[in-house]
Design an enzyme around this catalytic site. Structure first.
Site, short mmCIF file in Angstrom:
data_model
loop_
_atom_site.label_atom_id
_atom_site.label_comp_id
_atom_site.label_asym_id
_atom_site.label_seq_id
_atom_site.Cartn_x
_atom_site.Cartn_y
_atom_site.Cartn_z
N SER A 13 41.11 -18.75 145.44
CA SER A 13 40.20 -19.03 144.23
C SER A 13 40.85 -18.49 143.13
O SER A 13 40.80 -19.29 142.22
CB SER A 13 38.64 -18.69 144.42
OG SER A 13 38.57 -17.35 144.43
N ASN A 14 41.38 -17.42 143.03
CA ASN A 14 42.22 -16.94 141.87
C ASN A 14 43.38 -17.76 141.54
O ASN A 14 43.69 -17.97 140.47
CB ASN A 14 42.45 -15.32 142.22
CG ASN A 14 41.42 -14.63 142.15
OD1 ASN A 14 41.27 -14.12 140.79
ND2 ASN A 14 40.82 -13.96 143.04
N LEU A 87 51.96 -5.97 152.77
CA LEU A 87 52.73 -5.03 152.27
C LEU A 87 54.06 -5.74 151.86
O LEU A 87 54.79 -6.30 152.50
CB LEU A 87 53.22 -3.86 152.79
CG LEU A 87 53.84 -2.50 152.07
CD1 LEU A 87 52.69 -2.20 151.07
CD2 LEU A 87 53.99 -1.44 153.11
N ILE A 88 54.42 -5.50 150.34
CA ILE A 88 55.69 -6.30 149.71
C ILE A 88 56.74 -5.34 150.28
O ILE A 88 56.85 -4.25 149.97
CB ILE A 88 55.78 -6.37 148.22
CG1 ILE A 88 54.26 -6.89 147.71
CG2 ILE A 88 56.84 -6.96 147.64
CD1 ILE A 88 54.30 -8.49 148.21
N HIS A 104 42.93 -6.09 142.72
CA HIS A 104 42.44 -5.44 143.78
C HIS A 104 40.79 -5.31 143.42
O HIS A 104 40.47 -5.23 142.55
CB HIS A 104 42.72 -4.10 143.73
CG HIS A 104 42.20 -3.36 144.88
ND1 HIS A 104 42.71 -3.37 146.04
CD2 HIS A 104 41.14 -2.50 145.13
CE1 HIS A 104 42.10 -2.68 147.16
NE2 HIS A 104 41.00 -2.04 146.38
N ASP A 145 48.28 -0.48 146.33
CA ASP A 145 47.20 0.08 145.42
C ASP A 145 47.56 0.82 144.53
O ASP A 145 46.57 1.95 144.17
CB ASP A 145 45.65 0.10 145.93
CG ASP A 145 45.36 -1.10 146.87
OD1 ASP A 145 45.85 -2.32 146.61
OD2 ASP A 145 44.76 -0.99 147.93
N GLU A 174 36.93 -11.40 138.50
CA GLU A 174 38.59 -11.95 138.65
C GLU A 174 38.73 -13.14 137.88
O GLU A 174 39.79 -13.35 137.21
CB GLU A 174 38.65 -11.91 140.24
CG GLU A 174 38.69 -10.52 140.75
CD GLU A 174 38.84 -10.77 142.35
OE1 GLU A 174 39.62 -9.57 142.67
OE2 GLU A 174 38.83 -11.75 143.10
C1 GAR Z 1 40.08 -11.25 145.89
O1 GAR Z 1 38.88 -10.89 145.52
C2 GAR Z 1 41.18 -10.09 145.74
O2 GAR Z 1 40.93 -9.11 144.75
C3 GAR Z 1 41.43 -9.77 146.99
O3 GAR Z 1 41.24 -10.76 147.78
C4 GAR Z 1 40.32 -11.76 147.35
C5 GAR Z 1 41.16 -13.16 147.36
O4 GAR Z 1 40.06 -14.08 146.88
N1 GAR Z 1 42.54 -8.92 147.22
C6 GAR Z 1 42.71 -7.92 148.07
O5 GAR Z 1 41.76 -7.33 148.64
C7 GAR Z 1 44.00 -7.19 147.82
N2 GAR Z 1 44.07 -5.74 148.52
P1 GAR Z 1 40.86 -15.64 146.52
O6 GAR Z 1 41.51 -15.85 147.89
O7 GAR Z 1 39.52 -16.36 146.55
O8 GAR Z 1 41.77 -15.46 145.29
#
Ligand code: GAR
Length: 190
Positions: A13-14, A87-88, A104, A145, A174
């Site tokens: 979604s992001n 992890l990158i 995060h 992180d 987000e």
């Molecule tokens: C988001 O909330 C992001 O912050 C989190 O995964 C979700 C992905 O949502 N990321 C982490 O936890 C990374 N450590 P999305 O697939 O709907 O964008």
């Protein structure tokens, strides 16, 4: 023209919000979306936005230079991790100093580190009876992180909130802030 590559492992979604935000821009392009998950929802979302998608596996990511070469050949200026759960590799971090950012779903340094991602974060927040949570956008280094923080904002957590309720609140934050913060980071790049 500044070029972005987005890495995502799940729903995406992001990634979709970022793609939509820059869709009409002539100075910024979401050039690629990369995923390690062939079943990730992000693949459909990318197709809808006509953004090329690359699916790769662990071996390619950790044991070859293929992803690094692809990013270099595609002249990527900024890498965005939007729900990317691996992890990158050090080589990739070194190739994009201060040009790789992550979102995060908590207020780092709280609820960060290995194993703290997605719904696990929200479960931990609820279990420890936090009164607030939030989002952190930060540069990526070789430790989960721990890179320099660029942006944080918070939201209230009610005693009655479930982990899913927290996840919804966090996603709203987000979607509202991540594209704009990316835009600001890009404007600071030469
Ligand atoms: C988001 O909330 C992001 O912050 C989190 O995964 C979700 C992905 O949502 N990321 C982490 O936890 C990374 N450590 P999305 O697939 O709907 O964008």
């Amino acid at each position: 023209m500044k070029r972005i590559a987005i890495f995502a492992s799940g729903s995406g979604s992001n990634a979709e919000k970022i793609g939509e935000y820059f869709a009409e821009r002539s100075d910024v392009q979401v050039t690629l979306i990369l995923t390690n998950n062939p079943k990730a929802g992000v693949i459909q979302r990318a197709r809808k936005l006509h953004i090329p998608v690359v699916v790769f596996d662990r071996t390619i990511f950790y044991e070859t230079d293929k992803i690094l070469d692809l990013l270099t050949n595609s002249k990527i200026d900024l890498i965005v991790l939007a729900g990317f759960m691996m992890l990158i590799p050090a080589k990739l971090v070194e190739a994009f100093p201060e040009r790789m950012i992550n979102i995060h779903p908590a207020l780092l340094p709280k609820f960060g580190g290995k194993g703290m991602y997605g719904s696990f974060v929200h479960e931990a927040v609820v279990a420890s009876k936090e009164k607030e949570s939030g989002i952190t956008i930060h540069f990526v280094n070789q430790h989960y992180d721990e890179g320099n923080i660029i942006f944080q904002t918070s939201c209230e957590i009610l005693e009655t909130d479930s982990p899913d309720d927290v996840a919804d609140k966090i996603h709203l934050l987000e979607h509202k802030h991540f594209p704009k913060v990316i835009d600001e980071v890009l404007s600071g790049l030469n």
